[in-house]
Design a protein around this motif. Structure first.
Motif, PDB file in Angstrom:
ATOM      1  N   ILE A   1      -6.181   1.290  -5.497  1.00  0.00           N
ATOM      2  CA  ILE A   1      -7.112   1.353  -4.365  1.00  0.00           C
ATOM      3  C   ILE A   1      -7.158   0.042  -3.592  1.00  0.00           C
ATOM      4  O   ILE A   1      -7.199   0.031  -2.356  1.00  0.00           O
ATOM      5  CB  ILE A   1      -8.535   1.720  -4.846  1.00  0.00           C
ATOM      6  N   ILE A   2      -7.129  -1.091  -4.305  1.00  0.00           N
ATOM      7  CA  ILE A   2      -7.182  -2.379  -3.603  1.00  0.00           C
ATOM      8  C   ILE A   2      -5.983  -2.558  -2.672  1.00  0.00           C
ATOM      9  O   ILE A   2      -6.094  -3.121  -1.582  1.00  0.00           O
ATOM     10  CB  ILE A   2      -7.280  -3.558  -4.611  1.00  0.00           C
ATOM     11  N   ASN A   3      -4.844  -2.052  -3.082  1.00  0.00           N
ATOM     12  CA  ASN A   3      -3.657  -2.122  -2.226  1.00  0.00           C
ATOM     13  C   ASN A   3      -3.823  -1.221  -1.007  1.00  0.00           C
ATOM     14  O   ASN A   3      -3.447  -1.585   0.106  1.00  0.00           O
ATOM     15  CB  ASN A   3      -2.413  -1.684  -3.002  1.00  0.00           C
ATOM     16  N   GLN A   4      -4.402  -0.030  -1.235  1.00  0.00           N
ATOM     17  CA  GLN A   4      -4.559   0.929  -0.151  1.00  0.00           C
ATOM     18  C   GLN A   4      -5.612   0.506   0.865  1.00  0.00           C
ATOM     19  O   GLN A   4      -5.666   1.031   1.986  1.00  0.00           O
ATOM     20  CB  GLN A   4      -4.954   2.301  -0.730  1.00  0.00           C
ATOM     21  N   THR A   5      -6.472  -0.431   0.469  1.00  0.00           N
ATOM     22  CA  THR A   5      -7.539  -0.877   1.370  1.00  0.00           C
ATOM     23  C   THR A   5      -7.299  -2.312   1.851  1.00  0.00           C
ATOM     24  O   THR A   5      -6.966  -2.530   3.009  1.00  0.00           O
ATOM     25  CB  THR A   5      -8.898  -0.771   0.668  1.00  0.00           C
ATOM     26  N   LEU A   6      -7.432  -3.275   0.957  1.00  0.00           N
ATOM     27  CA  LEU A   6      -7.346  -4.678   1.340  1.00  0.00           C
ATOM     28  C   LEU A   6      -5.974  -5.025   1.925  1.00  0.00           C
ATOM     29  O   LEU A   6      -5.870  -5.619   3.002  1.00  0.00           O
ATOM     30  CB  LEU A   6      -7.634  -5.572   0.129  1.00  0.00           C
ATOM     31  N   PHE A   7      -4.903  -4.662   1.226  1.00  0.00           N
ATOM     32  CA  PHE A   7      -3.562  -5.017   1.699  1.00  0.00           C
ATOM     33  C   PHE A   7      -3.206  -4.278   2.988  1.00  0.00           C
ATOM     34  O   PHE A   7      -2.567  -4.842   3.883  1.00  0.00           O
ATOM     35  CB  PHE A   7      -2.516  -4.738   0.616  1.00  0.00           C
ATOM     36  N   LYS A   8      -3.628  -3.028   3.090  1.00  0.00           N
ATOM     37  CA  LYS A   8      -3.349  -2.266   4.309  1.00  0.00           C
ATOM     38  C   LYS A   8      -4.102  -2.856   5.495  1.00  0.00           C
ATOM     39  O   LYS A   8      -3.560  -3.007   6.591  1.00  0.00           O
ATOM     40  CB  LYS A   8      -3.719  -0.798   4.121  1.00  0.00           C
ATOM     41  N   TRP A   9      -5.367  -3.209   5.266  1.00  0.00           N
ATOM     42  CA  TRP A   9      -6.154  -3.838   6.332  1.00  0.00           C
ATOM     43  C   TRP A   9      -5.502  -5.141   6.772  1.00  0.00           C
ATOM     44  O   TRP A   9      -5.415  -5.445   7.965  1.00  0.00           O
ATOM     45  CB  TRP A   9      -7.582  -4.102   5.852  1.00  0.00           C
TER      46      TRP A   9
ATOM     47  N   PHE B   1       0.834  -1.207   0.000  1.00  0.00           N
ATOM     48  CA  PHE B   1       0.000   0.000   0.000  1.00  0.00           C
ATOM     49  C   PHE B   1       0.870   1.258   0.000  1.00  0.00           C
ATOM     50  O   PHE B   1       0.660   2.202   0.751  1.00  0.00           O
ATOM     51  CB  PHE B   1      -0.969   0.005   1.189  1.00  0.00           C
ATOM     52  N   TYR B   2       1.839   1.286  -0.905  1.00  0.00           N
ATOM     53  CA  TYR B   2       2.747   2.406  -1.058  1.00  0.00           C
ATOM     54  C   TYR B   2       2.030   3.619  -1.657  1.00  0.00           C
ATOM     55  O   TYR B   2       0.921   3.496  -2.208  1.00  0.00           O
ATOM     56  CB  TYR B   2       3.924   2.011  -1.950  1.00  0.00           C
ATOM     57  N   THR B   3       2.648   4.777  -1.565  1.00  0.00           N
ATOM     58  CA  THR B   3       2.092   5.995  -2.149  1.00  0.00           C
ATOM     59  C   THR B   3       1.885   5.819  -3.650  1.00  0.00           C
ATOM     60  O   THR B   3       2.807   5.450  -4.371  1.00  0.00           O
ATOM     61  CB  THR B   3       3.031   7.192  -1.904  1.00  0.00           C
ATOM     62  N   GLY B   4       0.647   6.052  -4.103  1.00  0.00           N
ATOM     63  CA  GLY B   4       0.337   5.907  -5.514  1.00  0.00           C
ATOM     64  C   GLY B   4      -0.126   4.516  -5.909  1.00  0.00           C
ATOM     65  O   GLY B   4      -0.395   4.264  -7.084  1.00  0.00           O
ATOM     66  N   ALA B   5      -0.247   3.611  -4.937  1.00  0.00           N
ATOM     67  CA  ALA B   5      -0.679   2.234  -5.225  1.00  0.00           C
ATOM     68  C   ALA B   5      -2.162   2.209  -5.581  1.00  0.00           C
ATOM     69  O   ALA B   5      -2.916   3.122  -5.234  1.00  0.00           O
ATOM     70  CB  ALA B   5      -0.418   1.347  -4.018  1.00  0.00           C
TER      71      ALA B   5
END
Length: 368
Positions: free
Chosen positions: A122-130, A116-120
């Motif tokens: 949406i799925i990375n920013q949500t699912l992977f971060k969670w 969930f890096y900057t610019g990733a």
């Protein structure tokens, strides 16, 4: 005491593995390394600990990972484990879930670059971060290797008394690159001794973004500047066709997979890494150790190593004109190249393998 190291696919016994395994052995642990060794290219007997074949795959949907879960859980249940150190996203997921079920006393995870890096996407920013936040609750120590990931994890909740650490990556062997064979290497790869050689190393894929350097080279319109790439990948043909289309095919050299990258580095004048995503790139650290100025994308990992105007330049991955300008600037300014290279050679000493090994050993000691 018993410790288990969890990684993904292993081809060689390199510094990143040594920096975890050797400190544990020195501290008196019996170490077992759980990984996929089916593509190991060296003598397995050189590994100084027990190994446990585990069918990890980087694709989270690969059914082999179900087998890997069972294989690792069986290992952890054979006898008590005092410490488990997990690596890679899949190893971190499966390893920490198995460790929780097997009641492993201490659980560590090294994040080599959150998804969930900057610019990733949406799925990375949500699912992977969670997912990372959830798994952190089963983690005693989370090790990060760049400032962006460290900051992103500051609000994670860990096991009781758990903590977050920032280390200097996997470690490289500094001080070993010499340019004594510069002319010989240039002759071998077809680069004139007087030319300016820009160099990149890594898989030829979308993320590495080598096309922006080729496009920049075409804008410079200087036949004395060459671009040399080490690595294979599915985009090689596309990049070769792009070079031909832009009229710079004679200045772009594709060397394929090489085992002598450090030697080739010693023959270069400028290092380029215009990637969209990195953790803490070893090839960039090796270029710094070779005393090269570096032009890199302004992303995590790269910005931990290179400061704008000090050691190199940071640009947007898509800034073709920007890359062209800084290549041209460095090509004509020998003094600037020399100054940037000297700064890099000094800065990268903090990322030496011995230093990283000491950092990790101190962390292990804190858990004893």
């Amino acid at each position: 005491m018993r410790a288990v190291i969890v990684t993904n696919r292993v081809k060689r016994y390199v510094n990143g593995f040594k920096s975890m395994i050797e400190p544990l052995i020195e501290l008196g642990y019996e170490v077992v390394w759980a990984a996929d060794f089916t593509q190991f290219k060296e003598d397995l007997s050189t590994i100084p600990c027990k190994i446990h074949q585990t069918n990890f795959r980087s694709n989270p949907f690969d059914p082999n990972n179900i087998t890997a879960y069972s294989q690792l859980l069986e290992l952890l249940r054979q006898e008590p484990v005092d410490l488990i150190h997990c690596n890679t996203p899949i190893g971190g997921l499966i390893g920490r879930l198995c460790a929780k079920h097997a009641k492993v006393k201490k659980i560590l995870y090294t994040a080599h670059g959150f998804h969930f890096y900057t610019g990733a996407p949406i799925i990375n920013q949500t699912l992977f971060k969670w997912g990372e936040k959830y798994l952190a609750r089963n983690t005693d120590i989370l090790l990060t290797i760049n400032q962006e990931d460290f900051k992103a994890a500051t609000n994670f909740k860990f096991r009781k008394d758990g903590k977050l650490c920032l280390i200097h990556g996997a470690g490289i062997n500094t001080g070993y690159i010499s340019n004594s064979n510069r002319d010989k290497i240039r002759e071998e790869i077809g680069i004139p001794a007087s030319a300016i050689m820009v160099f990149s190393a890594g898989e030829l894929n979308q993320n590495k973004n080598n096309r922006v350097i080729i496009e920049g080279l075409a804008k410079i319109n200087n036949p004395e500047v060459y671009y040399v790439l080490c690595g294979e990948g599915k985009l090689r043909k596309d990049l070769e066709e792009l070079s031909e289309k832009l009229g710079v095919s004679n200045q772009v050299k594709f060397l394929g997979f090489r085992t002598d990258v450090l030697d080739i580095l010693s023959a270069a004048d400028i290092f380029a890494m215009p990637s969209f995503r990195e953790g803490l790139p070893r090839s960039l650290m090796e270029a710094m150790d070779a005393g090269l100025p570096c032009i890199v994308s302004n992303i995590r990992g790269n910005s931990d190593l290179i400061e704008e105007g000090k050691g190199g330049f940071l640009l947007s991955p898509k800034d073709v004109l920007g890359y062209a300008k800084v290549i041209e600037k460095l090509a004509i300014d020998t003094g600037l190249r020399r100054n940037f290279g000297a700064l890099n050679k000094e800065k990268v000493k903090d990322f030496d393998f011995k230093n990283v090994k000491s950092e990790i050993k101190t962390i292990y000691k804190s858990l004893m």
